[in-house]
Scaffold this motif. Structure first.
Motif, PDB file in Angstrom:
ATOM      1  N   VAL A  36      23.582 -17.246 -80.039  1.00  0.00           N
ATOM      2  CA  VAL A  36      23.166 -17.370 -81.439  1.00  0.00           C
ATOM      3  C   VAL A  36      21.667 -17.638 -81.528  1.00  0.00           C
ATOM      4  CG1 VAL A  36      23.406 -18.802 -83.506  1.00  0.00           C
ATOM      5  CG2 VAL A  36      25.443 -18.092 -82.229  1.00  0.00           C
ATOM      6  N   ALA A  37      21.163 -18.445 -80.591  1.00  0.00           N
ATOM      7  CA  ALA A  37      19.737 -18.771 -80.611  1.00  0.00           C
ATOM      8  C   ALA A  37      18.868 -17.561 -80.308  1.00  0.00           C
ATOM      9  CB  ALA A  37      19.451 -19.887 -79.608  1.00  0.00           C
ATOM     10  N   THR A  38      19.331 -16.662 -79.432  1.00  0.00           N
ATOM     11  CA  THR A  38      18.511 -15.499 -79.093  1.00  0.00           C
ATOM     12  C   THR A  38      18.339 -14.551 -80.282  1.00  0.00           C
ATOM     13  OG1 THR A  38      20.491 -14.363 -78.263  1.00  0.00           O
ATOM     14  CG2 THR A  38      19.145 -15.568 -76.658  1.00  0.00           C
ATOM     15  N   ALA A  39      19.287 -14.609 -81.230  1.00  0.00           N
ATOM     16  CA  ALA A  39      19.147 -13.749 -82.411  1.00  0.00           C
ATOM     17  C   ALA A  39      18.085 -14.254 -83.376  1.00  0.00           C
ATOM     18  CB  ALA A  39      20.495 -13.643 -83.126  1.00  0.00           C
ATOM     19  N   LEU A  40      17.616 -15.475 -83.169  1.00  0.00           N
ATOM     20  CA  LEU A  40      16.598 -16.051 -84.046  1.00  0.00           C
ATOM     21  C   LEU A  40      15.184 -15.699 -83.604  1.00  0.00           C
ATOM     22  CD1 LEU A  40      18.142 -19.623 -84.486  1.00  0.00           C
ATOM     23  CD2 LEU A  40      18.190 -17.751 -86.153  1.00  0.00           C
ATOM     24  N   VAL A  41      15.023 -15.105 -82.418  1.00  0.00           N
ATOM     25  CA  VAL A  41      13.695 -14.838 -81.874  1.00  0.00           C
ATOM     26  C   VAL A  41      13.512 -13.332 -81.715  1.00  0.00           C
ATOM     27  CG1 VAL A  41      13.590 -17.062 -80.709  1.00  0.00           C
ATOM     28  CG2 VAL A  41      14.544 -15.098 -79.515  1.00  0.00           C
ATOM     29  N   GLY A  42      12.294 -12.962 -81.367  1.00  0.00           N
ATOM     30  CA  GLY A  42      11.978 -11.562 -81.170  1.00  0.00           C
ATOM     31  C   GLY A  42      12.489 -11.029 -79.842  1.00  0.00           C
ATOM     32  N   VAL A  43      12.203  -9.754 -79.617  1.00  0.00           N
ATOM     33  CA  VAL A  43      12.707  -9.087 -78.412  1.00  0.00           C
ATOM     34  C   VAL A  43      12.088  -9.695 -77.154  1.00  0.00           C
ATOM     35  CG1 VAL A  43      12.882  -6.888 -77.208  1.00  0.00           C
ATOM     36  CG2 VAL A  43      13.100  -6.941 -79.700  1.00  0.00           C
ATOM     37  N   LEU A  45      10.787 -12.736 -76.625  1.00  0.00           N
ATOM     38  CA  LEU A  45      11.335 -14.070 -76.347  1.00  0.00           C
ATOM     39  C   LEU A  45      12.800 -13.995 -75.947  1.00  0.00           C
ATOM     40  CD1 LEU A  45       9.729 -16.429 -79.012  1.00  0.00           C
ATOM     41  CD2 LEU A  45       9.454 -16.498 -76.528  1.00  0.00           C
ATOM     42  N   ARG A  46      13.508 -12.997 -76.446  1.00  0.00           N
ATOM     43  CA  ARG A  46      14.914 -12.832 -76.058  1.00  0.00           C
ATOM     44  C   ARG A  46      15.023 -12.495 -74.573  1.00  0.00           C
ATOM     45  NH1 ARG A  46      17.443  -8.560 -79.731  1.00  0.00           N
ATOM     46  NH2 ARG A  46      16.090  -9.719 -81.149  1.00  0.00           N
ATOM     47  N   VAL A  47      14.186 -11.585 -74.129  1.00  0.00           N
ATOM     48  CA  VAL A  47      14.180 -11.227 -72.708  1.00  0.00           C
ATOM     49  C   VAL A  47      13.722 -12.412 -71.862  1.00  0.00           C
ATOM     50  CG1 VAL A  47      13.159  -9.705 -70.978  1.00  0.00           C
ATOM     51  CG2 VAL A  47      13.834  -8.775 -73.215  1.00  0.00           C
ATOM     52  N   PHE A  48      12.717 -13.134 -72.350  1.00  0.00           N
ATOM     53  CA  PHE A  48      12.238 -14.305 -71.622  1.00  0.00           C
ATOM     54  C   PHE A  48      13.310 -15.387 -71.547  1.00  0.00           C
ATOM     55  CE2 PHE A  48       9.822 -18.352 -71.446  1.00  0.00           C
ATOM     56  CZ  PHE A  48       9.179 -18.139 -70.233  1.00  0.00           C
ATOM     57  N   THR A  49      14.127 -15.516 -72.603  1.00  0.00           N
ATOM     58  CA  THR A  49      15.209 -16.489 -72.593  1.00  0.00           C
ATOM     59  C   THR A  49      16.247 -16.143 -71.528  1.00  0.00           C
ATOM     60  OG1 THR A  49      14.911 -16.934 -74.950  1.00  0.00           O
ATOM     61  CG2 THR A  49      17.020 -17.549 -73.974  1.00  0.00           C
ATOM     62  N   LEU A  50      16.593 -14.874 -71.419  1.00  0.00           N
ATOM     63  CA  LEU A  50      17.537 -14.457 -70.377  1.00  0.00           C
ATOM     64  C   LEU A  50      16.955 -14.685 -68.986  1.00  0.00           C
ATOM     65  CD1 LEU A  50      18.893 -11.116 -71.924  1.00  0.00           C
ATOM     66  CD2 LEU A  50      19.998 -13.357 -71.895  1.00  0.00           C
ATOM     67  N   ALA A  51      15.652 -14.444 -68.837  1.00  0.00           N
ATOM     68  CA  ALA A  51      15.023 -14.667 -67.538  1.00  0.00           C
ATOM     69  C   ALA A  51      15.018 -16.146 -67.160  1.00  0.00           C
ATOM     70  CB  ALA A  51      13.593 -14.108 -67.555  1.00  0.00           C
ATOM     71  N   ALA A 108      13.734 -20.725 -75.474  1.00  0.00           N
ATOM     72  CA  ALA A 108      13.499 -20.172 -74.136  1.00  0.00           C
ATOM     73  C   ALA A 108      13.502 -21.258 -73.073  1.00  0.00           C
ATOM     74  CB  ALA A 108      12.170 -19.413 -74.125  1.00  0.00           C
ATOM     75  N   VAL A 109      12.914 -22.410 -73.389  1.00  0.00           N
ATOM     76  CA  VAL A 109      12.893 -23.513 -72.426  1.00  0.00           C
ATOM     77  C   VAL A 109      14.287 -24.120 -72.258  1.00  0.00           C
ATOM     78  CG1 VAL A 109      11.969 -25.819 -72.005  1.00  0.00           C
ATOM     79  CG2 VAL A 109      10.458 -24.005 -72.814  1.00  0.00           C
ATOM     80  N   ALA A 110      15.056 -24.191 -73.361  1.00  0.00           N
ATOM     81  CA  ALA A 110      16.399 -24.769 -73.282  1.00  0.00           C
ATOM     82  C   ALA A 110      17.334 -23.931 -72.433  1.00  0.00           C
ATOM     83  CB  ALA A 110      16.973 -24.921 -74.694  1.00  0.00           C
ATOM     84  N   ALA A 111      17.053 -22.629 -72.288  1.00  0.00           N
ATOM     85  CA  ALA A 111      17.921 -21.768 -71.487  1.00  0.00           C
ATOM     86  C   ALA A 111      17.897 -22.134 -70.011  1.00  0.00           C
ATOM     87  CB  ALA A 111      17.509 -20.309 -71.672  1.00  0.00           C
ATOM     88  N   ALA A 112      16.786 -22.707 -69.532  1.00  0.00           N
ATOM     89  CA  ALA A 112      16.675 -23.046 -68.107  1.00  0.00           C
ATOM     90  C   ALA A 112      17.666 -24.140 -67.696  1.00  0.00           C
ATOM     91  CB  ALA A 112      15.244 -23.443 -67.779  1.00  0.00           C
ATOM     92  N   PRO A 113      17.710 -25.317 -68.337  1.00  0.00           N
ATOM     93  CA  PRO A 113      18.701 -26.320 -67.922  1.00  0.00           C
ATOM     94  C   PRO A 113      20.135 -25.884 -68.174  1.00  0.00           C
ATOM     95  CG  PRO A 113      17.553 -27.032 -69.903  1.00  0.00           C
ATOM     96  CD  PRO A 113      16.823 -25.845 -69.394  1.00  0.00           C
TER      97      PRO A 113
END
Length: 233
Positions: A36-43, A45-51, A108-113
């Protein structure tokens, strides 16, 4: 996709892990929140979140032993896979509630932990012990949930979707606090006293002290009745 993964393992321990651990509500809810959070950001940042999620998985696999040793002294830490589920829900819940221009980088930072906790759960619940298919299937399922929900969320209007995301974030924070608080506040079971220490009368040990009965004193005889029971000659 999930059915194909379960069928490919031919109902072995891998399929059992997929259905009972990887798809359990405690594992799926943080991933849903991250999707749900990735839909709030651009493409980008979405890719960076997955990374960062994948990078977090690598870090979590490396610090697995240290994390378990760190959490071993926390009361109730063994509940919910060493509190990985409550921590993940709290992190993504707070990231969904945050608004403003820093929201994208917060997600994006929250995806790491979250990825690190997911890797810890994978190693902790692996029934095959070091089977490479377990982390592979777990990562595929996690990415599929995040991407599918993120792409679906782009269909809704941004204003409505933002409100719904904040409501979901508050729910995730509440669930994380409830799960973590209940696990930590649970008292360990009381120790059963040994048979040798248990009192024979059923009372609790140490509550009553055994006292010998009061000595019986012989009453003095009545001199007038001493000869009443004499035998007849």
């Amino acid at each position: 996709m999930i059915a194909a993964l379960a069928a490919s393992s031919e109902r072995t321990q891998t399929s059992w892990w997929i259905l009972n651990s990887a798809l359990s509500p405690e594992r799926i809810l943080p991933l849903v929140g991250l999707g749900v959070a990735t839909a709030l950001v651009g493409v980008r940042l979405r890719v960076f979140t997955l990374a960062t999620f994948l990078l977090g998985e690598v870090v979590g696999a490396l610090v697995y032993d240290r994390y378990l040793a760190l959490m071993a002294g926390v009361p109730g830490a063994t509940t919910h896979a060493f509190l990985t589920a409550p921590f993940s829900m709290l992190i993504i819940g707070i990231a969904l509630i945050v608004s403003g221009r820093f929201r994208g980088w917060t997600i994006a930072v929250a995806a790491a932990p979250i990825g690190a906790f997911f890797a810890v759960v994978i190693k902790l619940t692996d029934p095959t012990v070091n089977d490479p298919r377990i982390p592979l299937f777990g990562t595929i399922i996690a990415l599929w949930v995040i991407v599918a929900i993120g792409l679906t969320g782009r269909i809704f209007r941004p204003a409505w979707y933002t409100i719904g995301a904040r409501i979901l974030g508050s729910w995730l924070v509440a669930i994380g606090l409830l799960l973590g608080g209940a696990a930590i506040a649970t008292k360990p079971p009381a120790a059963i006293p040994r048979t040798s220490e248990a009192p024979s009368n059923g009372s609790s040990p140490g509550k009553y002290r055994y006292e010998p009965p009061a000595p019986q004193f012989t009453r003095p005889r009545d001199p007038l009745k001493q000869d009443t029971h004499k035998s007849i000659p």
